[in-house]
Design an enzyme around this catalytic site. Structure first.
Site, PDB file in Angstrom:
ATOM      1  N   CYS A   1       0.867  -1.180   0.000  1.00  0.00           N
ATOM      2  CA  CYS A   1       0.000   0.000   0.000  1.00  0.00           C
ATOM      3  C   CYS A   1       0.902   1.226   0.000  1.00  0.00           C
ATOM      4  O   CYS A   1       2.104   1.120   0.168  1.00  0.00           O
ATOM      5  CB  CYS A   1      -0.867   0.027   1.251  1.00  0.00           C
TER       6      CYS A   1
ATOM      7  N   ARG B   1       1.201   1.581  -6.051  1.00  0.00           N
ATOM      8  CA  ARG B   1       1.361   0.642  -4.934  1.00  0.00           C
ATOM      9  C   ARG B   1       0.038   0.023  -4.490  1.00  0.00           C
ATOM     10  O   ARG B   1       0.018  -0.893  -3.660  1.00  0.00           O
ATOM     11  CB  ARG B   1       1.991   1.351  -3.731  1.00  0.00           C
TER      12      ARG B   1
ATOM     13  N   TRP C   1      -3.816  -1.672  -1.227  1.00  0.00           N
ATOM     14  CA  TRP C   1      -3.814  -2.920  -2.021  1.00  0.00           C
ATOM     15  C   TRP C   1      -4.129  -4.012  -1.016  1.00  0.00           C
ATOM     16  O   TRP C   1      -3.309  -4.361  -0.172  1.00  0.00           O
ATOM     17  CB  TRP C   1      -2.439  -3.127  -2.656  1.00  0.00           C
TER      18      TRP C   1
ATOM     19  N   ASN D   1       0.932  -0.111   6.075  1.00  0.00           N
ATOM     20  CA  ASN D   1       1.326  -0.929   4.933  1.00  0.00           C
ATOM     21  C   ASN D   1       2.028  -2.159   5.500  1.00  0.00           C
ATOM     22  O   ASN D   1       2.922  -2.022   6.328  1.00  0.00           O
ATOM     23  CB  ASN D   1       2.290  -0.129   4.042  1.00  0.00           C
ATOM     24  N   GLY D   2       1.592  -3.350   5.108  1.00  0.00           N
ATOM     25  CA  GLY D   2       2.237  -4.556   5.605  1.00  0.00           C
ATOM     26  C   GLY D   2       1.217  -5.580   6.062  1.00  0.00           C
ATOM     27  O   GLY D   2       0.024  -5.458   5.761  1.00  0.00           O
TER      28      GLY D   2
ATOM     29  N   GLU E   1       8.671 -20.088 -20.130  1.00  0.00           N
ATOM     30  CA  GLU E   1       8.477 -18.742 -19.598  1.00  0.00           C
ATOM     31  C   GLU E   1       9.518 -17.768 -20.173  1.00  0.00           C
ATOM     32  O   GLU E   1       9.193 -16.633 -20.522  1.00  0.00           O
ATOM     33  CB  GLU E   1       8.537 -18.798 -18.063  1.00  0.00           C
TER      34      GLU E   1
ATOM     35  N   LYS F   1       8.502 -14.506 -22.312  1.00  0.00           N
ATOM     36  CA  LYS F   1       8.889 -13.154 -21.885  1.00  0.00           C
ATOM     37  C   LYS F   1       9.584 -12.433 -23.015  1.00  0.00           C
ATOM     38  O   LYS F   1       9.317 -11.260 -23.266  1.00  0.00           O
ATOM     39  CB  LYS F   1       9.793 -13.263 -20.660  1.00  0.00           C
TER      40      LYS F   1
ATOM     41  N   GLU G   1       6.988 -11.537 -25.734  1.00  0.00           N
ATOM     42  CA  GLU G   1       6.036 -10.503 -25.304  1.00  0.00           C
ATOM     43  C   GLU G   1       6.576  -9.096 -25.443  1.00  0.00           C
ATOM     44  O   GLU G   1       5.864  -8.205 -25.886  1.00  0.00           O
ATOM     45  CB  GLU G   1       5.708 -10.690 -23.810  1.00  0.00           C
TER      46      GLU G   1
ATOM     47  N   HIS H   1      13.573 -34.367 -31.490  1.00  0.00           N
ATOM     48  CA  HIS H   1      12.374 -34.799 -32.214  1.00  0.00           C
ATOM     49  C   HIS H   1      11.834 -33.710 -33.145  1.00  0.00           C
ATOM     50  O   HIS H   1      10.686 -33.785 -33.570  1.00  0.00           O
ATOM     51  CB  HIS H   1      11.296 -35.222 -31.215  1.00  0.00           C
TER      52      HIS H   1
ATOM     53  N   LYS I   1      -2.932  -6.173 -19.451  1.00  0.00           N
ATOM     54  CA  LYS I   1      -2.541  -6.752 -18.162  1.00  0.00           C
ATOM     55  C   LYS I   1      -3.555  -7.774 -17.691  1.00  0.00           C
ATOM     56  O   LYS I   1      -3.222  -8.752 -17.042  1.00  0.00           O
ATOM     57  CB  LYS I   1      -2.393  -5.623 -17.126  1.00  0.00           C
TER      58      LYS I   1
END
Ligand code: AGP
Length: 607
Positions: free
Chosen positions: A2, A27, A74, A98-99, A480, A484, A487, A503, A602
């Protein structure tokens, strides 16, 4: 994650706070609020959703306060809602936080017995009441007593009617800076929030408690002893400031991973009894022994996390695991019943294909768990239980910290399943948990190799194709790594299981093809090493990611990137971070929009 702002001075506190919160919206943005000391009384204004809603609410109000605190949220405990929005109050005082407070249930029970009532589902409200219960006129000592009883992480700012000339701030495992002005002081969870007012900052350290007054500040440790902290001059320009000095959000998020992993595992394991615990698992706990199989469904990068989880769950809990792409899962004749545990993996919690798959699984009677980064998202709401990844908002479209926090959540989940089903001993679980704790440092060491990886990116940025190879847990990392690169750099890349190369893909190899081979120390090291030989014989350019000290591949490969030694199961963390940094640099060097690559969003809320 946050955002916190605090102000004490002569300016309009509401303007300083709102301007600061706008800079911190990255945040968190599910709700926002401010508290002002207006003619000796605390006035709290909050609203759900983005900051714009709070701004509209304040537009017809005329506040003259010069002291206040603000927050953009958040969610971690309690869905995004008005009641859960910060600041949280206890008669005559209010706080922003925050936390994560790990022992909040125990503290809440104790405070209820003392007669405190709760209006939110947050862990933060517990801290507000605890400060009040410790308050005897000295706010700083009340905060000091409180943090001595709190287990977890916090960045705190506290405002009290009884102490109108000060704001108390405290920090543990959650960033907090002090901004020093002329006749005014600031607090913020990140520098950009108040950079337009001052360039002089102190970075608070864990355990610091600071009293901010208009004309200065005093910092003490948790034991009340004064501490000295260096004042730093920050010379970032506004664009650098928004991204905390990084060039892009993606780069910042790559660098946040050691911290994000600590936040993900926090409060979920105990080394004393070697156990893993998840909150909100009642519906699963009672039936966990009954499942005959696990079906994991996800898209894109989250699907790669699922492929790794298959190794973990099958090894630790000895249950067969299927991993499916959500858009494929939906249109099959499904064999799913109440003995199936369905796991949806999604950072956004809104991916349409994954949501539909989850609904179908529920119709078939499966129990549903989701691994998700967004509290209150559609998928988290429709799941029987949720493992929140606590990565904080991810702004870059290309997923980085959301992925690694998914994988570590799933690793813990596999240990949990193994223990509950009696397939994993305490000793074994304890050993694996000990390895998990090494990860932040392991990732830090990979981040230190940024310059070496940048050199490779410079050398290969103009290649038209790439091959990524890996085996076992590192096969999903090959997928991945290739995703990446595609993208964000728009370079064609294929990920393959290294043993599958012969193969078909081997036909692609020639002197112009760079091949990323993920070959850390592992049970399949020799096998992958043979694949390196096969590729080299065809003149491929080999970039190998190996465990430090491995001399075996040095003479054969064109380029070597060394990663710290860690058990095979967790080697995916250093290997994936190498591929993230490489993709990031290639895209940046090509001058592309790293954070918002073309054609991508996103959160993919359409089929
Ligand atoms: C990741 O870099 C991608 N942007 C994408 O593959 C993403 O992982 C996928 O769309 C799934 O999203 P979710 O995790 O929000 O469900």
């Amino acid at each position: 994650m946050c955002g916190i702002v605090g102000y004490i001075g002569d300016k309009s506190a509401s303007s300083v706070l709102m301007e600061g919160l706008a800079k911190l919206e990255y945040r968190g943005y599910d709700s926002a609020g401010i508290a002002l000391l207006e003619s000796g009384k605390i006035e709290v204004e909050r609203s759900v959703g983005k900051l714009i809603n709070l701004r509209e609410k304040l537009s017809d109000k005329k506040y003259s306060a010069n002291v206040g605190i603000g927050h953009t949220r958040w969610a971690t405990h309690g869905k995004p809602s008005f009641d859960n929005a910060h600041p949280h109050s206890s008669e005559g005082l209010t706080i922003v936080h925050n936390g994560i407070i790990e022992n909040y249930i125990e503290l809440k029970t104790m405070l209820k017995e003392k007669g405190f009532t709760f209006v939110s589902e947050t862990d933060t409200e517990v801290v507000a009441h605890l400060i009040k219960s410790n308050f005897d006129g000295d706010l700083k000592s009340a905060v000091q007593k409180t943090v001595q009883h709190v287990i977890g992480s916090y960045g705190l700012a506290v405002l009290s009617e009884a102490n109108p000339n000060e704001i108390i701030i405290a920090r543990k495992d959650s960033p907090l800076v002090i901004g020093i002005g002329e006749g005014e002081m600031f607090a913020a969870s990140d520098i950009p929030a108040v950079l337009s007012h001052t360039r002089k900052f102190i970075f608070m350290e864990d355990g610091d408690i600071t009293v901010l007054r208009k004309d200065g500040y005093t910092i003490t440790g948790i034991d009340g002893q004064p501490v000295d902290r260096e004042v730093k001059l920050i010379d970032w320009n506004p664009v650098m400031a928004e991204k905390a000095g990084y060039s892009h959000f993606m780069q910042k998020e790559i660098y946040e991973q050691p911290r994000a992993i600590i936040d993900t595992i926090r409060g979920r394991y105990s080394l004393e009894d070697s156990r893993v615990n998840f909150a909100d698992f009642e519906k699963i706990q009672s039936v966990v022994k009954d499942f005959s199989r696990v079906v994991i469904v996800a898209c894109g990068t989250s699907w790669h996390a699922g492929l790794i989880a298959k190794f973990y769950i099958e090894k630790f809990a000895k249950i067969p695991v299927e991993v499916d792409i959500a858009s494929e899962f939906r249109y099959r004749n499904l064999v799913i019943d109440e003995k199936t545990l369905f796991v949806a993996i999604t950072q956004s919690g809104e991916t349409a294909d994954t949501l539909s798959a989850l609904r179908i699984a529920k119709e078939h009677g499966a129990k549903v768990i989701s691994v998700c980064n967004v509290v209150g998202s559609s998928i988290s709401r429709e799941s029987d239980s949720v493992i929140y990844t606590h990565a904080g908002p991810e702004i870059g479209v290309a997923s980085t910290k959301a992925f690694t926090t998914q994988v570590i959540s799933l690793f813990l989940f596999a240990i949990y399943l193994g223990q509950e089903r009696g397939t994993m001993s305490s000793d074994e679980a304890g050993r694996y948990l000990g390895e998990v704790l090494k990860l932040p440092e392991v990732i830090e060491k990979v981040l230190e190799q940024d310059d070496n990886i940048l050199k490779l990116a410079k050398q290969f940025k103009d290649a038209s194709d790439f091959l990524y190879l890996g085996r076992n847990v590192n096969y999903p990392i090959a997928l991945e790594g290739a995703l990446k690169l595609k993208e964000i750099s728009y370079i064609h890349a294929e990920g393959y299981p290294a043993g599958e190369m012969k193969h078909g893909p081997i036909a692609l190899i020639d002197k112009d093809l760079p091949i990323f081979i993920l070959c850390p120390k592992s049970s399949v090291y020799e096998k992958v090493a043979s694949n390196v030989e096969e590729a080299k014989t065809r003149d491929g350019i080999i970039i190998a990611v190996v465990t430090e000290g491995d001399e075996g591949l040095k003479g054969i490969c064109d380029h070597i990137i060394e990663i710290p030694d860690i058990i095979e199961e967790l080697s995916v963390f250093p290997t994936v971070v190498v591929t993230q940094i490489f993709s990031y640099h290639v895209a940046h060097l090509l001058g592309l929009d790293v954070d918002q690559p073309r054609n991508l969003a996103k959160s993919v809320t359409v089929e």
